[in-house]
Design an enzyme around this catalytic site. Structure first.
Site, PDB file in Angstrom:
ATOM      1  CG  HIS A 149      -1.777   0.924   1.050  1.00 20.11           C
ATOM      2  ND1 HIS A 149      -3.512   0.250   0.916  1.00 20.11           N
ATOM      3  CD2 HIS A 149      -2.292   2.473   1.215  1.00 20.11           C
ATOM      4  CE1 HIS A 149      -4.282   1.195   1.173  1.00 20.11           C
ATOM      5  NE2 HIS A 149      -3.646   2.720   0.889  1.00 20.11           N
ATOM      6  CD  GLU A 195      -6.696   3.674  -4.049  1.00 19.47           C
ATOM      7  OE1 GLU A 195      -6.570   5.226  -3.328  1.00 19.47           O
ATOM      8  OE2 GLU A 195      -8.284   4.156  -3.421  1.00 19.47           O
ATOM      9  CD  GLU A 329      -8.915   2.388   0.626  1.00 17.75           C
ATOM     10  OE1 GLU A 329      -9.358   3.331   0.775  1.00 17.75           O
ATOM     11  OE2 GLU A 329      -7.728   1.404   1.331  1.00 17.75           O
TER      12      GLU A 329
END
Length: 404
Positions: A149, A195, A329
């Site tokens: 992450h 992401e 999320e």
């Protein structure tokens, strides 16, 4: 490229595995057997999870959070508290379990804990700390996701120019991570990226961007499977570009990786993030959501049907091909601005609707909690980590679990 890369990485597997930190006996008592290993869809079923946000994915103290530096800056072990949160404790994990959650997602940034950038070797103190927290989760019979992450060297450069370099580093990183956790049982899942997007550009990806994300997913699966042990059938979670579900569904943007022989799609899930509509869930442009509240105040066009139609599309695109679905999320920021109880009531309604509809379709959900409170954009705090995990957003838990 991939075949040569795997050969190179596999030369290191046995060596790195030999030096792995030992896990607690309760975690590695016996290897999983084929009879006991859940498929990804079984793993996700009825999972109601929580994110340990803004802790282990922090940048090192004094380092720009957008830095692409791979290394081990002085004091990097203190990165856990670099974004203003306290050190994670066993009592925090117990409080999450007591509240009703049955899984925890632990976002982790590894890049500022790398001792050798060529081998992507991980600082022993950092991996030991991650193991400690994962152990606390498993001791409380919580399923766990660990990921890569805010690896800015990876996330911010999804282009052909860096594809081979990034795939090699990602393979080495996951070789090191998965070797450390190879004997952990099937409650532990791995998520390969987060992401991924061109830096400062969250818009629709090019074919090049999508191809690179798909390459990341494939090399992650190949490398984890190659480390053996319980990783041979471990639940692996793959991401759509930017963890945006539409970018994965539209025009075949997400390509299902090839798993090991015999696994098929049984032990893989697709992850996306869902803060929709952002005008309600993220930046508070609207105080209310849903047709059920259209007479109370102004609402966005995206309503209950918008959500269920999309969930159906995700199910038909991925679940029907044997893949699990992970909403890694989601959340609704605190809209409360006045004495109107309808505002919090509406947030509870949104949380209940989302989690109920996701659970109906077998999706796991992990609510985002960054320990930020107040009113306005991205105030996603649920438990106050500075005050013995006091619940500061009861309307969230009421929506997820119902009122006591």
């Amino acid at each position: 490229m991939k075949r040569n890369l795997l050969k190179i990485c596999l030369l290191f597997v046995s060596m790195f595995t030999a030096f792995s930190c030992s896990a607690s006996p309760s975690v590695v008592d016996t290897p999983d057997t084929s009879e006991s290993i859940p498929t990804a869809k079984q793993w996700n079923k009825d999972v109601v999870g929580w994110n340990l946000g803004n802790e282990f994915e922090c940048s090192a103290p004094g380092q720009d959070g957008e830095s692409m530096q791979i290394g081990n800056p002085d004091g990097s072990i203190h990165a856990e508290t670099a974004w203003g949160n306290p050190v994670v404790t066993k009592k925090m994990i117990q409080a999450v379990k007591k509240a009703g959650f049955n899984a925890i997602r632990i976002p982790i940034r590894w890049q500022c804990h790398i001792t050798n950038a060529q081998a992507m070797s991980i600082d022993k103190a950092w991996i030991a700390r991650i193991k400690e927290v994962v152990g606390w989760c498993l001791d409380n019979d919580l399923k766990v996701i660990i990921n890569a992450h805010h690896e800015k060297w990876l996330e911010g450069r999804p282009t052909y120019q860096y594809k081979d370099e990034n795939c090699q580093k990602l393979a080495l990183l996951w070789m090191n991570i998965s070797s450390e956790f190879a004997n952990y049982d099937s409650r532990l899942a791995f998520a390969g990226t987060n992401e991924v997007h061109v830096r400062d550009n969250w818009s629709k990806p090019t074919a090049e961007n999508l191809e690179v994300q798909n390459a990341y997913n494939q090399i992650f699966v190949d490398m984890v499977r190659a480390t053996g042990g319980n990783n041979a059938k471990r639940h692996l979670i793959l991401q759509t570009y930017v963890c945006n579900p539409w970018f994965g569904i539209e025009n075949g943007g997400f390509i299902i990786p090839k798993d090991a022989e015999g696994n098929g799609n049984n032990y893989m899930s697709v992850e996306f993030h869902y803060y929709q509509p952002w005008s309600y869930a993220g930046d508070c442009a609207y105080d209310y959501w849903g047709d059920a509240y259209k007479d109370v105040g102004k609402i966005p066009a995206e309503n209950e049907k918008t959500m269920t139609d999309f969930f159906d599309k995700a199910m038909n695109t991925w679940s029907n091909k044997g893949l699990g679905v992970v909403i890694g999320e989601w959340g609704v920021t605190d809209h409360y601005k006045s004495n109107s109880v309808k505002v919090h009531e509406n947030m509870t309604y949104y949380c209940k609707f989302l989690t109920t509809e996701a659970r109906k379709r077998g999706f796991s959900t992990f609510v985002w909690d960054n320990n930020h409170f107040g009113n306005g954009s991205e105030k996603y705090g649920v438990f106050d980590r500075f005050k013995s995990m006091k619940v500061n957003a009861p309307w969230i838990l009421e929506g997820i679990f119902g009122k006591e």
